[in-house]
Scaffold this motif. Structure first.
Motif, PDB file in Angstrom:
ATOM      1  N   PHE A 664      24.920   2.527   7.743  1.00 50.54           N
ATOM      2  CA  PHE A 664      25.032   1.646   6.587  1.00 50.54           C
ATOM      3  C   PHE A 664      23.805   1.660   5.694  1.00 50.54           C
ATOM      4  N   GLY A 665      22.872   2.562   5.940  1.00 49.21           N
ATOM      5  CA  GLY A 665      21.660   2.572   5.139  1.00 49.21           C
ATOM      6  C   GLY A 665      20.573   1.746   5.798  1.00 49.21           C
ATOM      7  N   ASP A 666      19.341   2.123   5.551  1.00 49.76           N
ATOM      8  CA  ASP A 666      18.208   1.447   6.180  1.00 49.76           C
ATOM      9  C   ASP A 666      17.815   0.158   5.491  1.00 49.76           C
ATOM     10  N   VAL A 667      18.321  -0.078   4.279  1.00 45.64           N
ATOM     11  CA  VAL A 667      17.949  -1.274   3.516  1.00 45.64           C
ATOM     12  C   VAL A 667      19.226  -1.938   3.007  1.00 45.64           C
ATOM     13  N   THR A 668      19.354  -3.230   3.233  1.00 43.84           N
ATOM     14  CA  THR A 668      20.486  -4.009   2.730  1.00 43.84           C
ATOM     15  C   THR A 668      19.956  -5.127   1.855  1.00 43.84           C
ATOM     16  N   LEU A 669      20.456  -5.190   0.623  1.00 42.05           N
ATOM     17  CA  LEU A 669      19.972  -6.142  -0.378  1.00 42.05           C
ATOM     18  C   LEU A 669      21.128  -6.986  -0.905  1.00 42.05           C
ATOM     19  N   PRO A 670      20.817  -8.111  -1.567  1.00 42.57           N
ATOM     20  CA  PRO A 670      21.873  -8.845  -2.259  1.00 42.57           C
ATOM     21  C   PRO A 670      22.507  -7.970  -3.338  1.00 42.57           C
ATOM     22  N   HIS A 671      23.785  -8.102  -3.496  1.00 40.86           N
ATOM     23  CA  HIS A 671      24.559  -7.282  -4.429  1.00 40.86           C
ATOM     24  C   HIS A 671      23.985  -7.329  -5.844  1.00 40.86           C
ATOM     25  N   ASP A 672      23.702  -8.525  -6.356  1.00 39.27           N
ATOM     26  CA  ASP A 672      23.255  -8.659  -7.747  1.00 39.27           C
ATOM     27  C   ASP A 672      21.892  -8.017  -7.974  1.00 39.27           C
ATOM     28  N   THR A 673      21.056  -7.970  -6.943  1.00 41.01           N
ATOM     29  CA  THR A 673      19.749  -7.338  -7.084  1.00 41.01           C
ATOM     30  C   THR A 673      19.903  -5.848  -7.355  1.00 41.01           C
ATOM     31  N   VAL A 674      20.818  -5.223  -6.635  1.00 45.15           N
ATOM     32  CA  VAL A 674      21.040  -3.780  -6.840  1.00 45.15           C
ATOM     33  C   VAL A 674      21.657  -3.526  -8.205  1.00 45.15           C
ATOM     34  N   ILE A 675      22.666  -4.317  -8.579  1.00 46.03           N
ATOM     35  CA  ILE A 675      23.327  -4.129  -9.873  1.00 46.03           C
ATOM     36  C   ILE A 675      22.331  -4.310 -11.018  1.00 46.03           C
ATOM     37  N   LYS A 676      21.447  -5.262 -10.903  1.00 45.25           N
ATOM     38  CA  LYS A 676      20.481  -5.541 -11.971  1.00 45.25           C
ATOM     39  C   LYS A 676      19.471  -4.421 -12.125  1.00 45.25           C
ATOM     40  N   HIS A 677      19.130  -3.775 -11.038  1.00 46.22           N
ATOM     41  CA  HIS A 677      18.047  -2.784 -11.078  1.00 46.22           C
ATOM     42  C   HIS A 677      18.539  -1.355 -10.885  1.00 46.22           C
ATOM     43  N   SER A 678      19.770  -1.086 -11.276  1.00 45.36           N
ATOM     44  CA  SER A 678      20.270   0.284 -11.190  1.00 45.36           C
ATOM     45  C   SER A 678      21.226   0.536 -12.338  1.00 45.36           C
ATOM     46  N   SER A 679      21.592   1.795 -12.500  1.00 46.41           N
ATOM     47  CA  SER A 679      22.572   2.140 -13.531  1.00 46.41           C
ATOM     48  C   SER A 679      23.995   1.904 -13.045  1.00 46.41           C
ATOM     49  N   LYS A 680      24.136   1.485 -11.792  1.00 42.11           N
ATOM     50  CA  LYS A 680      25.468   1.209 -11.233  1.00 42.11           C
ATOM     51  C   LYS A 680      26.085   0.018 -11.960  1.00 42.11           C
ATOM     52  N   ARG A 681      27.322   0.170 -12.358  1.00 41.58           N
ATOM     53  CA  ARG A 681      28.052  -0.938 -12.974  1.00 41.58           C
ATOM     54  C   ARG A 681      29.349  -1.240 -12.227  1.00 41.58           C
ATOM     55  N   LEU A 682      29.595  -0.443 -11.160  1.00 41.14           N
ATOM     56  CA  LEU A 682      30.800  -0.610 -10.360  1.00 41.14           C
ATOM     57  C   LEU A 682      30.438  -0.676  -8.894  1.00 41.14           C
ATOM     58  N   ASP A 683      31.275  -1.353  -8.119  1.00 45.81           N
ATOM     59  CA  ASP A 683      31.117  -1.362  -6.665  1.00 45.81           C
ATOM     60  C   ASP A 683      31.702  -0.075  -6.089  1.00 45.81           C
ATOM     61  N   ASP A 684      31.109   0.398  -5.007  1.00 42.29           N
ATOM     62  CA  ASP A 684      31.664   1.551  -4.311  1.00 42.29           C
ATOM     63  C   ASP A 684      32.865   1.160  -3.463  1.00 42.29           C
ATOM     64  N   ALA A 685      32.882  -0.082  -2.992  1.00 40.95           N
ATOM     65  CA  ALA A 685      33.992  -0.537  -2.147  1.00 40.95           C
ATOM     66  C   ALA A 685      33.994  -2.056  -2.113  1.00 40.95           C
ATOM     67  N   VAL A 686      35.099  -2.593  -1.656  1.00 42.16           N
ATOM     68  CA  VAL A 686      35.224  -4.034  -1.402  1.00 42.16           C
ATOM     69  C   VAL A 686      35.764  -4.194   0.011  1.00 42.16           C
ATOM     70  N   LEU A 687      35.051  -4.954   0.835  1.00 42.52           N
ATOM     71  CA  LEU A 687      35.499  -5.233   2.204  1.00 42.52           C
ATOM     72  C   LEU A 687      36.274  -6.540   2.215  1.00 42.52           C
ATOM     73  N   VAL A 688      37.367  -6.552   2.938  1.00 42.90           N
ATOM     74  CA  VAL A 688      38.248  -7.723   2.942  1.00 42.90           C
ATOM     75  C   VAL A 688      38.567  -8.106   4.377  1.00 42.90           C
ATOM     76  N   ARG A 689      38.421  -9.409   4.692  1.00 44.99           N
ATOM     77  CA  ARG A 689      38.789  -9.943   6.010  1.00 44.99           C
ATOM     78  C   ARG A 689      39.862 -11.011   5.815  1.00 44.99           C
ATOM     79  N   LEU A 690      40.925 -10.900   6.576  1.00 45.60           N
ATOM     80  CA  LEU A 690      42.018 -11.856   6.467  1.00 45.60           C
ATOM     81  C   LEU A 690      41.793 -13.048   7.373  1.00 45.60           C
ATOM     82  N   ALA A 691      42.367 -14.164   6.978  1.00 45.81           N
ATOM     83  CA  ALA A 691      42.348 -15.353   7.822  1.00 45.81           C
ATOM     84  C   ALA A 691      43.241 -15.118   9.040  1.00 45.81           C
ATOM     85  N   PRO A 692      42.947 -15.798  10.147  1.00 47.22           N
ATOM     86  CA  PRO A 692      43.740 -15.564  11.380  1.00 47.22           C
ATOM     87  C   PRO A 692      45.234 -15.771  11.193  1.00 47.22           C
ATOM     88  N   ASP A 693      45.615 -16.718  10.334  1.00 48.12           N
ATOM     89  CA  ASP A 693      47.045 -17.008  10.149  1.00 48.12           C
ATOM     90  C   ASP A 693      47.607 -16.365   8.891  1.00 48.12           C
TER      91      ASP A 693
END
Length: 859
Positions: A664-693
């Motif tokens: 997963f990479g050696d460094v994990t940062l808050p999402h907005d910090t990366v978006i603010k300081h990079s040319s990235k304007r899109l997410d590479d992926a979205v992780l989704v977890r469902l509720a038990p019911d």
């Protein structure tokens, strides 16, 4: 003296073939890597959108770290913007006709089925602002410019593919939800004389207000394009602009360099090529030096009677030195010049392969200037002279009478200097290989990898005693298994250990070098794959066919009924630095930005300390892998110095340390910090977890409805968010250039073994004269070849095994490296087949001569 040299070379052409082949291969290899390096320096792709600009001002593509009197500078991979406030300052510089704020952001033209419409030669469209159209040769061929939100101007090739004209509408996927836009106008690019009629990234021009909204940062622009007044020199204008920047870090581009700032993928490719040439260039030169030295030494060794006779009849040491240096000059100059052309062809083949795997764009052009070829010739000549001096020094060190007496026998022991140097290298390699047992930092892992290569080189230096000891171990088994032929094979190897070592050495180098260079990346890639599989605990990993998912999508998904948690993930590269021994050390890292909150429902990074949910506490929070934490000397609660993708320095507080950094990479940062300081304007992926019911069918329906707003949204593989794909891409990208190196080593193996075999023609003749049949000689040589291959495979496998184990321990906490069986067997099989062919074919050729004639042949 030079006339004697030319006559010797002419009369003994066959004796110099081996040296010629080794030097030709060296020239080919160095030329190819020189072209790679030069291509990384040159533009690679001509400018198109910025073609009419005299100067372009962009963010500084490097950063520096200073500790005391020492400073280190690193290049940034990401495209860096500049403050919008500079536009007015640049416009006021004398000689500037117009300064234009240029914006770049992802934009895709979507058809009715949700697919992407691309331009003729491009890889998709590019969103930008209408005022930036003046920076390139774009001419309106219908309609007008984009003046209001909701309006766009299409490049002609895109408009034709979409089947629309001015006044029509198109659907565009941008950094926000897809929407329909009115086509206010159509422009045509009229810059076909740059090598192609089509644009590599056809622009979609938005109104200035809408472009700023889609770009996402009102305080920044991608670049500032400058149109100059008539008669203004671009370089002089760039100097004046630089003087007015007021200390704001920025890079100024003119001429061919405009392509680098216009095309971030080209700039990244150039960086990859320079890194590739830099990382392997030194190894290539070292290998060529060793191979050429070994080949020249073998050639001189086969002429030892001739040289001993020259010494006996009065030749001085200085004359011997001059003669060998002259021979080396003639052969190296001719071979190096001839090797330049196949080297250029090899570079072209490698360019195609690198393009296939995505290291360089398809339209990236290699630079075939004269500098790499001149360098290859110079290095080849210098290498031959160094090797020739070492060989001549050894020849003249023996007194003439002793030289004659020793010319018929192998020298019993290694030279003292070679033995000492070999032992020192072996000790250094062992010490470096053991570093991961005591330290957990990247230094230790890198040191162990280098230690493996050092140990392989040390074994080459000590090859004669190693071969002698191995032969003694194999003597009894071979004699029992092969009888008389085994006895003869063992006797030959014992009596001619140095000659045999000259053939076995390159075999060991091939297997050992291949093992170190390939099995460390395979171990890393396999570990990344395993960590990714274990670390993603979300129910869905969503990606997009359009290059990324808009940032807003994660929030919309999180609000769907039945969804318990959702987080956007954006991958990037950044640096960290620390002070070490009064000097700055800078480390590159793969990183990810994640939307804070409920991360424990989406990731299992195997947190050892702290809590990942602490990333939501502050924009300067960070989580580190255990390897990065060890390298940076930091733990939970400490501060580490990060250099974000745009070069901005941030003192980040460590909130967690986790074990699954490879996945997963050696460094994990808050999402907005990366978006603010990079040319990235899109997410590479979205992780989704469902509720038990949760009702999975209803969630699937909700995701389908969102796909209408976010075209291309789809369920990716469960590891799509992890870094293991990056690791595999790195493996393939690293392995391809090694094909050239392995090819040269293979040539060296064949060359050396052929030389040693053909040097035994008189020996074969003598065996036949005392009663041996050609078939018996061939069987003896097959037995000897089997012994050679066994020794090479065992030694070549065992030597790098220790560093491979310690590197695996440092990277994965397991001492068992991942060695793909088929890959290993392929290396061994190829090496064994090459060795067998290089020995048995020349033997068969030698046995065609009549024994009585062959016994009288000169050396």
């Amino acid at each position: 003296m030079f006339a004697l040299v030319l006559k010797t070379v002419k009369e003994r052409k066959s004796g110099f073939v081996g040296a010629f082949v080794a030097l030709l291969g060296a020239s080919m290899l160095i030329t190819a890597f020189g072209i790679i390096l030069q291509s990384g320096i040159d533009s690679g792709v001509p400018a198109q959108r910025y073609r009419d600009a005299a100067v372009v001002v962009a963010g500084k593509q490097e950063f520096s770290v200073t500790e005391g009197k020492s400073t280190k500078t690193k290049a940034l991979d990401d495209a860096v913007g500049v403050p919008r406030s500079l536009v007015a300052r640049v416009a006021a510089v004398p000689g500037v006709r117009q300064a234009v704020a240029d914006l770049r952001f992802p934009t895709q033209l979507v058809d009715k089925d949700g697919g992407v419409l691309k331009g003729e030669d491009g890889e998709g469209a590019l969103g930008t602002s209408w005022p930036g159209s003046v920076l390139g040769p774009f001419h309106l061929v219908g309609g007008r410019g984009a003046e209001r939100p909701g309006e766009v101007v299409l490049e002609k090739s895109l408009a034709e593919r979409a089947g629309v004209k001015a006044g029509g509408t198109v659907r565009l996927a941008t950094t926000q939800a897809a929407a329909r836009y009115t086509v206010a106008g159509v422009v045509e690019y009229r810059g076909g004389d740059d090598g192609g009629d089509g644009l590599r990234t056809p622009p979609v021009f938005f109104s200035e207000a809408q472009a700023r909204q889609l770009y996402g940062r009102d305080d920044q622009v991608s670049a500032i394009g400058v149109l100059a007044k008539e008669g203004t020199d671009p370089d002089e204008l760039a100097e004046r602009i630089e003087g007015k920047l007021g200390g704001t870090p920025a890079d100024l581009y003119t001429g061919e360099a405009l392509s680098s700032v216009e095309n971030p993928d080209v700039a990244s490719a150039r960086g990859s090529l320079k890194e590739l040439a830099g990382s392997l260039g030194g190894t290539v030169i070292l290998i060529t030096l060793m191979v050429v030295s070994s080949t020249l030494a073998l050639g001189v060794h086969q002429r030892r009677r001739e040289l001993a006779l020259l010494r006996a009849v009065g030749a001085t040491p200085k004359q011997i030195h001059k003669m060998i240096a002259g021979e080396a000059l003639v052969i190296s100059l001719l071979a190096s010049v001839v090797g330049c052309l196949p080297g250029a062809l090899a570079a072209g083949v490698l360019r195609g392969a690198l393009s296939v795997i995505g290291v360089v764009p398809d339209d990236f052009t290699f630079s075939y200037g004269p500098v790499p070829m001149v360098a290859a010739v110079a290095i080849g000549v210098a290498t031959a002279q160094i090797a020739g001096f070492a060989v001549a020094r050894k020849v003249v060190a023996i007194r003439p009478v002793e030289a004659l007496s020793q010319s018929r026998t192998e020298e019993p022991t290694l030279g003292r200097a070679r033995k000492i140097f070999g032992v020192i290298l072996l000790v250094l390699g062992l010490g470096a290989s053991l570093l991961p047992l005591f330290f957990g930092s990247i230094f230790a892992v890198a040191g162990a990898g280098s230690g493996g290569l050092i140990m392989v080189i040390a074994i080459l230096m000590l090859a004669p005693p190693v071969v002698g000891r191995a032969t003694r171990l194999l003597a009894r088994p071979f004699q029992r298994r092969f009888g008389t032929l085994g006895y003869l094979a063992v006797a030959n190897t014992r009596a001619n250990a140095r000659r045999l070592a000259a053939g076995i050495g390159p075999l060991i180098l091939a297997i050992g070098f291949a093992s170190v260079q390939l099995f460390i990346p395979t171990t890393t890639s396999e570990a990344a794959k395993d960590q990714a599989a274990a670390g993603v605990v979300a129910d869905y990993t969503l990606g997009s066919d359009l290059g990324g998912v808009p940032v807003a999508a994660a929030g919309d998904i999180a609000r769907l009924p039945g969804v318990s948690a959702a987080a956007g993930v954006v991958r990037t590269k950044l640096f960290a630095s620390r002070k070490l021994l009064d000097s700055p050390e800078v480390f590159p890292y793969e990183a990810q930005g994640v939307t804070p909150g409920k991360l424990d429902q989406l990731f299992d990074l195997e947190v050892a300390e702290g809590d990942l949910n602490g990333l939501g506490a502050s924009p300067d929070a960070v989580a580190l892998s255990s390897g990065a934490a060890s390298t940076l000397g930091a733990g939970v609660g400490d501060r580490v110095r990060l250099h974000l993708p745009d070069g901005a320095r941030q003192e980040s507080k460590v909130v967690a340390v986790y074990q699954r950094g490879l996945g997963f990479g050696d460094v994990t940062l808050p999402h907005d910090t990366v978006i603010k300081h990079s040319s990235k304007r899109l997410d590479d992926a979205v992780l989704v977890r469902l509720a038990p019911d949760a009702d999975r069918d209803k969630v699937a329906d909700g995701l389908s409805r969102l796909a209408a707003r976010y075209p291309g949204l789809k369920t990716a593989d469960e590891n799509g968010v992890a870094q293991e794909k990056t690791a595999m891409a790195g493996l393939v990208g690293s392995a391809l250039p090694l094909v050239l190196v392995f090819g040269y080593i293979a040539v060296a193996v064949a060359n050396t073994l052929v030389m040693t075999t053909l040097g035994r023609i008189r020996e074969f003749a003598l065996l036949r004269l005392v009663g041996a049949t050609p078939d018996q000689v061939m069987r003896m040589m097959r037995t000897e070849t089997l012994m050679v291959i066994l020794i090479a495979v065992v030694v070549g496998t065992v030597v790098p095994l220790l560093p491979l184990m310690t590197v695996s321990l440092g990277l994965t906490s397991s001492p068992v490296p991942y060695i793909p069986p088929l890959l290993y067997l392929g290396i061994v099989a190829a090496t064994a087949a090459l060795a067998a062919a290089a020995v048995l074919l020349p033997t068969k050729l030698a046995l065609r001569s009549r024994p009585a004639e062959a016994i009288g042949m000169r050396e």
